[in-house]
Every structure is written in C-alpha cells, then in structure tokens.
Design an enzyme around this catalytic site. Structure first.
Site, short mmCIF file in Angstrom:
data_model
loop_
_atom_site.label_atom_id
_atom_site.label_comp_id
_atom_site.label_asym_id
_atom_site.label_seq_id
_atom_site.Cartn_x
_atom_site.Cartn_y
_atom_site.Cartn_z
N GLU A 211 0.80 -1.25 0.00
CA GLU A 211 0.00 0.00 0.00
C GLU A 211 0.82 1.28 0.00
O GLU A 211 0.59 2.17 0.81
CB GLU A 211 -0.96 -0.01 1.21
N GLU B 147 -6.08 -10.74 -1.24
CA GLU B 147 -6.94 -10.52 -0.06
C GLU B 147 -8.41 -10.40 -0.45
O GLU B 147 -9.15 -9.56 0.06
CB GLU B 147 -6.52 -9.23 0.67
C1 XIL Z 1 -6.38 -6.51 8.34
C2 XIL Z 1 -6.71 -7.72 9.23
O1 XIL Z 1 -7.61 -8.55 8.55
C3 XIL Z 1 -7.31 -7.23 10.53
O2 XIL Z 1 -7.47 -8.32 11.43
C4 XIL Z 1 -6.42 -6.17 11.18
O3 XIL Z 1 -7.06 -5.65 12.32
C5 XIL Z 1 -6.13 -5.05 10.20
O4 XIL Z 1 -5.57 -5.58 9.02
N1 XIL Z 1 -5.03 -4.69 3.77
C6 XIL Z 1 -4.04 -5.54 4.19
C7 XIL Z 1 -4.31 -6.47 5.32
O5 XIL Z 1 -2.96 -5.59 3.57
O6 XIL Z 1 -3.15 -6.73 6.06
C8 XIL Z 1 -5.41 -5.96 6.21
O7 XIL Z 1 -5.69 -6.97 7.19
C9 XIL Z 1 -6.62 -5.62 5.39
C10 XIL Z 1 -6.31 -4.53 4.40
#
Ligand code: XIL
Length: 321
Positions: A125, A232
C-alpha cells in the site's frame, strides 16, 4: 463436492487468510479447499518485531506447522507497510537509521522463513488513492524518500534469492490508482529492482469495482510481464460508504454477490498463465475483518462459506465452469 483447490488445479493456487484461531476452528475447510495460506496479522512488523531486535515467531510458527502438516503453501505478509508497524521503527530515525532498521527486519524475517514461504509482500500500500498525489504519505516515504521501495526489494532479494517478491495494494482496479501502481512497478523494473509480482488485494463490494474495470486492470498489470496474485479477496455486501446494518443478507443480495465472484473468477481464469494464486481474506463468514471495517461491529458476509461453514451461492458460482 470436490475441493476448490482441486477444481482450480490447472489454473492457480487458491488461498485463504488465517490466524492463530482459525487454523483450528476452520481447519476442515482449509484442508479440503485451500493450498495456500497467509497469516492475517501474525507476520506483520508489529507482531513479529514488536521491540527492536526482539523477534516473536511463535504465532507464525504455529500456523506454519499446520501448513506443513497439511501440505499447504504459505505467503508472507508483509514487510514494509505504514500500518501495524511499531512506533519504535520511526522514532528518531534519519534516512540511514530507518534503512538500517528496514534491512535488519527484512534480513531476519526473510531468513527465518526462507525455506517456508514461497512469496512475500515486500511492500504494501505505498500508492496514494487521491488523484493528485502519487505515493502515499507515510513515514517510510517521508524519512527515506521515494526510493524506499527500491531498498526494500533489493534487501529482500539479497536474503531471498528464490522467493517471489510482491508489491501489494488495494483499489487495484480503480482508475487512476491502477495507472499509478502500474507505473511505480514499471519504473522499478526499468531500474532493475527485483519485483516478481503484483498483488491485487481485491477487497471488493457489491457496488464496485465494475468487472469491466477489473478486466482492464488485469490487462494493464499483465503488461508488466511479472506474476499476478489476488492476495486478499472478499466481497462486502455493503457499498463502502453505506452504514446499513442487516440481521441477515437476503437471497437476492447473496445471488448478486455470487454473480460478481463468478465473473471475477472467470476473468482470473483467462489469465491463468500469469495468475499464481487467488487468496480470499478469510475462510467463512463467521470470522471476517469486515465485521469491524469500515463500520465497527457491523456484521458482514463477504466470503465463500457461511457462518456455519456451509458453501454459499458464491462458492457454487465459482465452481460452475
Ligand atoms: C487486516 C486484518 O484482517 C485485521 O485483522 C487487522 O485488524 C487489520 O488488518 N489490507 C491488508 C491487510 O494488507 O493486512 C489488512 O488486514 C486488510 C487490508
């Protein structure tokens, strides 16, 4: 019913995000359907090096032993990110100090899981959502400068010659963000920076992105000539700004969700030669980060299996080809 990983064996690996709880509570679905896993939080900077030179590997090791036992491959997520990074990392840091801390972290964590993880999200990101800015304002950018990603990938390559190194981001299908992600990676590749793949988070919702935009984004990322992973994926039943709460999603909503999953996976199958893995951000609707994001404590139903671990319309939709 055959497992997802079996159905997709000629296309790409199918993954899920897990945590120290869901490797137990969701193990049956994991074993049957998935051949890749990502730690949802355990391998992030704040959990793995909470204090300088104090590495905590226990949680990740627990997940790794589950993965090994069940012949499931593992992704690393993530080394350099503005979130879930402890304050000490940036405290009193000059460019040289921060580069040194970055290098130590990447070297140590990289080495520890060198023979275990098949890829790492080296940088997460770093591109800005707003149209008029290119890079996200983050301590990494502000303290090191625009070459911070070059350093991260070069350090990672030094310690991990055989592991795929990914740049990972969200809103991957939106214009103009997708142009910026493309350009940042293209410029790195032109400078000889070792980026092996682009990770598309694909945190989608019922209203966006359009599958036309996703297709165009895939077409564009494919031109980089490197691997693509969906890292994701989930599909919120609410538009991003919608704060509605529901007791239960209606059948029409679940059908609409299934139709988007179906189209998304159809597009991904068309790129099977470069798509390495498609990872869902969770296993079943009883355990999803979207229950707390972007609206706190609001139930959501974004995944392929329901709260009772039964297949949803969405699962049938992506298995039907
Ligand atoms: C999220 C997790 O799912 C949560 O449990 C945590 O509180 C915050 O992070 N982008 C990403 C992930 O790259 O690491 C994030 O995961 C969601 C958004």
């Amino acid at each position: 019913m055959v497992g997802l990983k079996e159905k997709y064996k000629d296309y790409f690996k199918v993954g899920a995000a897990v945590n120290i709880y869901t490797v137990d509570t969701h193990k049956e679905l994991l074993i049957k359907h998935f051949n890749s896993i990502t730690c949802e939080n355990e391998t992030k900077f704040v959990n793995i090096q909470p204090e300088e030179n104090n590495y905590e590997y226990d949680q990740t090791d627990k997940i790794l032993s589950f993965a090994k036992k069940n012949n499931i491959a593992m992704r690393g997520h993530t080394m350099v990110w503005h979130n879930q990074t402890p304050d000490w990392v940036f405290k009193d840091a000059t460019r040289d100090i921060l580069l040194e801390r970055m290098k130590n972290h990447i070297y140590n964590v990289g080495k520890k899981y060198k023979n275990d993880f098949y890829c790492w999200d080296v940088v997460n990101e770093a591109i800005e959502d707003k149209k008029d800015l290119f890079y996200r304002k983050s301590p990494w950018l502000e303290i090191i400068g625009e070459d911070f990603m070059d350093y991260a990938f070069n350090y990672a390559r030094e310690v991990l010659p055989d592991t795929d190194l990914y740049y990972n981001d969200y809103n991957e299908s939106e214009y103009p963000k997708r142009d910026k992600i493309y350009k940042a990676i293209k410029d790195m590749l032109d400078r000889g920076v070792p980026v092996d793949g682009v990770g598309l988070q694909c945190h989608w919702n019922i209203c966006s992105p359009s599958m036309d935009d996703f297709k165009q984004a895939m077409e564009q990322y494919a031109k980089l000539g490197i691997k693509i992973q969906v890292t994701e994926m989930d599909l919120s039943v609410f538009d991003f700004k919608d704060e509605t709460r529901l007791d239960k999603p209606g059948i029409d909503l679940l059908k609409k969700q299934a139709a988007i999953y179906k189209e998304g996976f159809k597009i991904l199958r068309e790129y099977k030669d470069i798509v390495d893995t498609v990872t869902l951000w969770g296993v079943a609707d009883d355990a999803t980060w979207l229950d707390d994001f972007p609206v706190k404590n609001r139930k959501n139903w974004p995944l392929l299996f329901d709260e009772n671990h039964e297949p949803k319309e969405a699962l049938y939709a992506i298995m039907d080809f």
